[in-house]
Every structure is written in structure tokens, then in C-alpha cells.
Scaffold this motif. Sequence first.
Motif, PDB file in Angstrom:
ATOM      1  N   GLU A   6       0.958  -1.296   0.069  1.00 55.63           N
ATOM      2  CA  GLU A   6       0.230  -0.216  -0.220  1.00 55.63           C
ATOM      3  C   GLU A   6       0.477   0.810  -0.071  1.00 55.63           C
ATOM      4  O   GLU A   6       0.849   1.867  -0.525  1.00 55.63           O
ATOM      5  N   THR A   7       1.926   1.205   0.825  1.00 55.78           N
ATOM      6  CA  THR A   7       2.839   2.306   0.399  1.00 55.78           C
ATOM      7  C   THR A   7       3.484   2.595  -0.641  1.00 55.78           C
ATOM      8  O   THR A   7       3.313   3.533  -0.934  1.00 55.78           O
ATOM      9  N   LEU A   8       3.959   1.321  -1.477  1.00 58.16           N
ATOM     10  CA  LEU A   8       4.698   1.596  -2.919  1.00 58.16           C
ATOM     11  C   LEU A   8       3.379   1.787  -3.983  1.00 58.16           C
ATOM     12  O   LEU A   8       3.282   3.076  -4.556  1.00 58.16           O
ATOM     13  N   ARG A   9       2.046   1.774  -3.540  1.00 61.54           N
ATOM     14  CA  ARG A   9       0.769   2.286  -4.518  1.00 61.54           C
ATOM     15  C   ARG A   9       0.732   3.854  -4.654  1.00 61.54           C
ATOM     16  O   ARG A   9       0.226   4.429  -5.518  1.00 61.54           O
ATOM     17  N   GLN A  10       0.592   3.871  -2.902  1.00 62.17           N
ATOM     18  CA  GLN A  10       0.106   5.173  -1.829  1.00 62.17           C
ATOM     19  C   GLN A  10       1.290   6.211  -3.398  1.00 62.17           C
ATOM     20  O   GLN A  10       0.964   7.218  -3.613  1.00 62.17           O
ATOM     21  N   LYS A  11       2.662   6.014  -3.259  1.00 61.59           N
ATOM     22  CA  LYS A  11       4.044   6.814  -3.839  1.00 61.59           C
ATOM     23  C   LYS A  11       3.626   6.805  -4.958  1.00 61.59           C
ATOM     24  O   LYS A  11       4.182   8.095  -5.605  1.00 61.59           O
ATOM     25  N   ILE A  12       3.202   6.009  -6.186  1.00 63.10           N
ATOM     26  CA  ILE A  12       3.121   5.487  -7.329  1.00 63.10           C
ATOM     27  C   ILE A  12       1.572   6.728  -7.436  1.00 63.10           C
ATOM     28  O   ILE A  12       2.046   7.189  -8.114  1.00 63.10           O
ATOM     29  N   ARG A  13       1.190   6.558  -7.214  1.00 63.13           N
ATOM     30  CA  ARG A  13      -0.021   7.783  -7.113  1.00 63.13           C
ATOM     31  C   ARG A  13      -0.084   8.982  -7.131  1.00 63.13           C
ATOM     32  O   ARG A  13      -0.343  10.213  -7.314  1.00 63.13           O
ATOM     33  N   THR A  14       0.701   9.826  -6.202  1.00 61.44           N
ATOM     34  CA  THR A  14       1.681  10.906  -5.054  1.00 61.44           C
ATOM     35  C   THR A  14       2.121  11.210  -6.582  1.00 61.44           C
ATOM     36  O   THR A  14       2.171  12.385  -7.260  1.00 61.44           O
ATOM     37  N   ARG A  15       2.920  10.426  -7.300  1.00 60.65           N
ATOM     38  CA  ARG A  15       3.818  11.162  -8.445  1.00 60.65           C
ATOM     39  C   ARG A  15       3.181  10.939  -9.543  1.00 60.65           C
ATOM     40  O   ARG A  15       3.505  11.714 -10.129  1.00 60.65           O
ATOM     41  N   GLU A  50       9.291  -0.164  -8.397  1.00 62.14           N
ATOM     42  CA  GLU A  50       8.892   1.587  -8.610  1.00 62.14           C
ATOM     43  C   GLU A  50       8.782   2.039  -9.848  1.00 62.14           C
ATOM     44  O   GLU A  50       8.382   2.677 -10.653  1.00 62.14           O
ATOM     45  N   ARG A  85       7.871   6.156 -16.465  1.00 63.38           N
ATOM     46  CA  ARG A  85       8.760   6.016 -15.968  1.00 63.38           C
ATOM     47  C   ARG A  85      10.294   6.642 -16.930  1.00 63.38           C
ATOM     48  O   ARG A  85      11.062   7.305 -16.666  1.00 63.38           O
TER      49      ARG A  85
END
Length: 142
Positions: A6-15, A50, A85
Motif C-alpha cells: 500500500e505504501t508503494l501504491r500511494q507513492k505511485i498515485r502521488t507521483r 517502482e 517512467r
Amino acid sequence: MSFISETLRQKIRTRAGNRCEYCLSHQDYMMGRLQIDHIQPLAKGGSNTEDNLCLACELCNQYKWIQTVGVDPESGETVSLFNPRQQEWINHFTWSTEGTEGTEIIGLTPCGRATISALKLNNNLAVTVRKNWVTAGWHPPN
């Protein structure tokens, strides 16, 4: 089955600014949740790292599926699809003008045109929805 924290998912959403990285549709205007897409699909040796993940709307993700290359409709050349990317959207795409302002994505490069074709970025549903977003003042994104 792939596991993405979930941490990586949120990072991708934010990015991604909560936008599909292919068609730039914003999460606020979508009926479903934007999905995590594997740029290089797991079935073709991709990973859950990522640098291989991006945010995609359901339509873009379904049309992309395991595709990594497409045909440029202008030249007939087979080229790699857009990689969010490694490439910048603005270098490969722009928004339509003159009567259809902001409703269609225009390919500027072989990669852009092949991606539009392969992911059906200008399908009837997408263009109709974008027309309504333009009318509401929500689209195109800056």
C-alpha cells in the motif's frame, strides 16, 4: 499474483498526481479507482519495482494488457509504447484544438501515435467523457 504494498501504491498515485499516466484522466472524474499498471508486464519479465509501475485508468489498463509495442499508423513501423517512467507525456502527445479542443489526444511521435492506437486513447467513450469535462472546465489538464 503480484503483491504491491500500500505504501508503494500511494507513492505511485502521488507521483502521478492521481492521473492516468497514459490518457491523463484524473481520479476525481473517474467512476472506478485508478489501477497500478506494470509497464513491462509480469508475463513478459516485468517486476513490481517502482520504476516499472505507473497509474492507469481501467480503459487504458485493459487495452494495454501485455502490449509493450505498437504500430505507428503513419509509418507502419513497430515501436515501443509510451513508458511514463522513461519518457515525458508532453514530448509524445498533445491535446486537439479547433472545435475538438482537449477532447482527443494527438500523437507527436511514432511512439505517441502507436500508443494512441494500441491503447485506443481516443475511443468514443473517452472522447465523449472528455467533451463533458471540457464543458465543466476540468479538462484538459495543464
